[in-house]
Enzyme design. Structure first.
Site, PDB file in Angstrom:
ATOM      1  N   LYS A   1      -5.427 -11.270  -6.446  1.00 55.40           N
ATOM      2  CA  LYS A   1      -6.369 -11.183  -5.850  1.00 55.40           C
ATOM      3  C   LYS A   1      -7.460 -10.415  -6.187  1.00 55.40           C
ATOM      4  CE  LYS A   1      -6.267  -8.696  -1.952  1.00 55.40           C
ATOM      5  NZ  LYS A   1      -5.824  -8.403  -0.641  1.00 55.40           N
TER       6      LYS A   1
ATOM      7  N   LYS B   1       0.821  -1.235  -0.159  1.00 59.04           N
ATOM      8  CA  LYS B   1      -0.099  -0.071   0.106  1.00 59.04           C
ATOM      9  C   LYS B   1       0.764   1.399   0.026  1.00 59.04           C
ATOM     10  CE  LYS B   1      -4.531  -1.193   1.728  1.00 59.04           C
ATOM     11  NZ  LYS B   1      -5.337  -1.026   2.745  1.00 59.04           N
TER      12      LYS B   1
ATOM     13  N   LYS C   1     -11.016  -4.637  -3.900  1.00 60.38           N
ATOM     14  CA  LYS C   1     -11.781  -3.376  -4.279  1.00 60.38           C
ATOM     15  C   LYS C   1     -11.106  -2.163  -4.988  1.00 60.38           C
ATOM     16  CE  LYS C   1     -12.063  -3.144   0.560  1.00 60.38           C
ATOM     17  NZ  LYS C   1     -12.787  -2.800   1.620  1.00 60.38           N
TER      18      LYS C   1
HETATM   19  P1  TYM Z   1     -10.644  -6.052   4.454  1.00 60.19           P
HETATM   20  O1  TYM Z   1     -11.617  -4.835   4.673  1.00 60.19           O
HETATM   21  O2  TYM Z   1      -9.468  -5.683   3.173  1.00 60.19           O
HETATM   22  O3  TYM Z   1     -11.360  -7.355   4.019  1.00 60.19           O
HETATM   23  C1  TYM Z   1     -12.501  -7.822   4.744  1.00 60.19           C
HETATM   24  C2  TYM Z   1     -12.507  -9.264   4.822  1.00 60.19           C
HETATM   25  O4  TYM Z   1     -12.434  -9.893   3.639  1.00 60.19           O
HETATM   26  C3  TYM Z   1     -11.636 -10.717   3.035  1.00 60.19           C
HETATM   27  N1  TYM Z   1     -11.095 -10.401   1.636  1.00 60.19           N
HETATM   28  C4  TYM Z   1     -10.974 -11.572   0.713  1.00 60.19           C
HETATM   29  N2  TYM Z   1     -11.311 -13.094   1.250  1.00 60.19           N
HETATM   30  C5  TYM Z   1     -11.071 -13.932   0.117  1.00 60.19           C
HETATM   31  N3  TYM Z   1     -10.962 -13.448  -1.001  1.00 60.19           N
HETATM   32  C6  TYM Z   1     -10.372 -11.995  -1.316  1.00 60.19           C
HETATM   33  N4  TYM Z   1     -10.034 -11.589  -2.722  1.00 60.19           N
HETATM   34  C7  TYM Z   1     -10.624 -11.218  -0.367  1.00 60.19           C
HETATM   35  N5  TYM Z   1     -10.661  -9.894  -0.175  1.00 60.19           N
HETATM   36  C8  TYM Z   1     -10.756  -9.549   0.882  1.00 60.19           C
HETATM   37  C9  TYM Z   1     -10.235 -10.175   3.998  1.00 60.19           C
HETATM   38  O5  TYM Z   1      -9.390 -11.340   4.238  1.00 60.19           O
HETATM   39  C10 TYM Z   1     -11.045  -9.794   5.257  1.00 60.19           C
HETATM   40  O6  TYM Z   1     -11.453 -11.137   6.092  1.00 60.19           O
HETATM   41  N6  TYM Z   1      -7.407  -5.508   8.115  1.00 60.19           N
HETATM   42  C11 TYM Z   1      -8.584  -5.913   7.772  1.00 60.19           C
HETATM   43  C12 TYM Z   1      -9.633  -5.639   8.524  1.00 60.19           C
HETATM   44  C13 TYM Z   1      -9.613  -5.847  10.133  1.00 60.19           C
HETATM   45  C14 TYM Z   1      -9.700  -6.874  10.791  1.00 60.19           C
HETATM   46  C15 TYM Z   1      -9.464  -6.490  12.177  1.00 60.19           C
HETATM   47  C16 TYM Z   1     -10.006  -8.214  10.395  1.00 60.19           C
HETATM   48  C17 TYM Z   1      -9.413  -4.649  10.862  1.00 60.19           C
HETATM   49  N7  TYM Z   1      -9.269  -5.076  12.022  1.00 60.19           N
HETATM   50  C18 TYM Z   1      -9.521  -7.629  13.069  1.00 60.19           C
HETATM   51  C19 TYM Z   1      -9.976  -9.150  11.343  1.00 60.19           C
HETATM   52  C20 TYM Z   1      -9.721  -8.852  12.912  1.00 60.19           C
HETATM   53  C21 TYM Z   1      -8.922  -5.893   6.337  1.00 60.19           C
HETATM   54  O7  TYM Z   1      -8.499  -4.712   5.615  1.00 60.19           O
HETATM   55  O8  TYM Z   1      -9.963  -6.519   5.606  1.00 60.19           O
END
Ligand code: TYM
Length: 342
Positions: free
Chosen positions: A201, A118, A204
């Site tokens: 992957k 990022k 978004k």
């Molecule tokens: P974020 O917001 O990018 O994504 C949310 C969740 O979606 C999953 N995900 C995917 N799973 C499968 N295939 C994909 N292409 C894909 N893209 C996204 C992510 O693995 C995630 O589970 N850092 C985290 C948010 C967060 C969090 C936490 C998660 C903040 N604090 C504490 C768990 C516990 C994030 O940016 O996810």
């Protein structure tokens, strides 16, 4: 101390930064809903404070937070059964994150692939919050003494860091206070790939909207994106080994398996030998059948935003009731005067 010595509790979060997609649904939301009712308390969060580590337009952030809340509910997360809230309404997350900023080491943060991706080449210009991001994520989890964290595969490294922070805190203060959390990365769709490139992957931030299925896409858009998804010229194999070296085929089969609650082997026993010309319409029908009721329900819920705000306020109160005593005890362990009197 292992996670098994703590009352089992599930925590997970999603950033409200727009474009909720099929990866978020299969890797996270659907599994969050499935984990309800397993005798574990489930706590789910819209992590708005994480989202602002990169620039967010304020009115879009508010809209995306409410839309994400609608997405959770439409995907089956019940705001009575689960605790559903947005991070900024529970200040204990940020307070514990500060303690963890003083426990975690710079080198740990700089090693994170997400930071490198990022921040890119211009690290000096990235926000300090983006570097400290995993420390806030550890606080999200540990302020509830959560033991189980369902996420997609891309969050694995952050969860390892959460464990490192818990271990170092416990060692530094000579106390078994924070659990060593278990990542829950299970099922056929922990890494949903781009529909245009099986090596990337689904994300978004991909500039091509054709690379992902958005949760707000209508039936025509979903069918079109699947029809145009990149594939290879061969028929589908009948067993899992046959997907070796065929990332696009593997991705579509994984998606089919996750949407139909089957294993990949079960799907291949049904579709092995079929050409993509036959399989893609089957996948499109399944995706539309599963996703369009969700997007319709999201749109319905978004018509009553004050109800969404009430749900988030109520969820935040319930979340604080768990987080505040754990933060107080942390302050006491660290030696902050007045801890426990807030
Ligand atoms: P974020 O917001 O990018 O994504 C949310 C969740 O979606 C999953 N995900 C995917 N799973 C499968 N295939 C994909 N292409 C894909 N893209 C996204 C992510 O693995 C995630 O589970 N850092 C985290 C948010 C967060 C969090 C936490 C998660 C903040 N604090 C504490 C768990 C516990 C994030 O940016 O996810």
């Amino acid at each position: 101390m292992s996670a098994t010595q703590f009352t089992p509790r599930v925590f997970s979060g999603i950033q409200p930064s727009g474009n909720l997609h099929l990866g978020n649904y299969l890797g996270a939301l659907k599994r969050f809903a499935d984990m309800q009712g397993l005798e574990m308390e489930t706590v789910y969060c819209m992590v708005d404070m994480h989202a602002i580590t990169v620039w967010q337009d304020p009115s879009e952030l508010a809209h995306s937070t409410r839309e994400l809340c609608a997405g959770f509910i439409a995907a089956g997360v019940d705001p009575e059964q689960s605790i559903l809230f947005n991070q900024s309404q529970v200040p204990e997350h940020a307070q514990l994150a500060w303690i963890f900023n003083c426990v975690a080491r710079m080198g740990w943060m700089q090693r994170m692939t997400q930071w490198k991706d990022k921040a890119g080449k211009n690290q000096q210009n990235a926000s300090l919050g983006l570097l400290a991001y995993p420390s806030l994520m550890a606080a999200d989890i540990l302020v509830y003494h959560a033991t189980h964290v369902p996420v997609g595969d891309d969050q694995k490294q952050h969860l390892e860091l959460t464990r490192d922070i818990a271990i170092k805190f416990n060692n530094d203060f000579g106390i078994d206070f924070f659990p060593i959390t278990e990542p829950v990365i299970e099922g056929a769709a922990t890494r949903v790939m781009s529909l245009r490139d099986g090596a990337k992957k689904m994300s978004k931030s991909d500039p091509s909207d054709m690379s992902r299925i958005n949760m707000t896409d209508d039936a025509d858009a979903i069918a079109k994106k699947i029809r145009k998804a990149k594939t290879d010229p061969d028929a589908l194999p009948s067993d899992v080994d046959g997907l070796e070296g065929r990332p696009e085929a593997r991705n579509l089969v994984n998606i089919y398996a996750a949407l139909s609650d089957q294993t990949v082997a079960q799907v291949l026993s049904e579709v092995g030998g079929k050409q993509f010309g036959t399989f893609k319409p089957m996948l499109a029908d399944l995706a539309v059948a599963r996703l369009s009721p969700i997007s319709t329900e999201m749109a319905r819920l978004m018509n009553d935003q004050s109800e969404i705000d009430r749900i988030l306020a109520r969820g935040s109160e319930r979340a604080r009731a768990i987080a505040a005593p754990i933060l107080d005890r942390t302050y006491e362990i660290v030696g902050m005067v007045g801890a426990g009197k807030r």
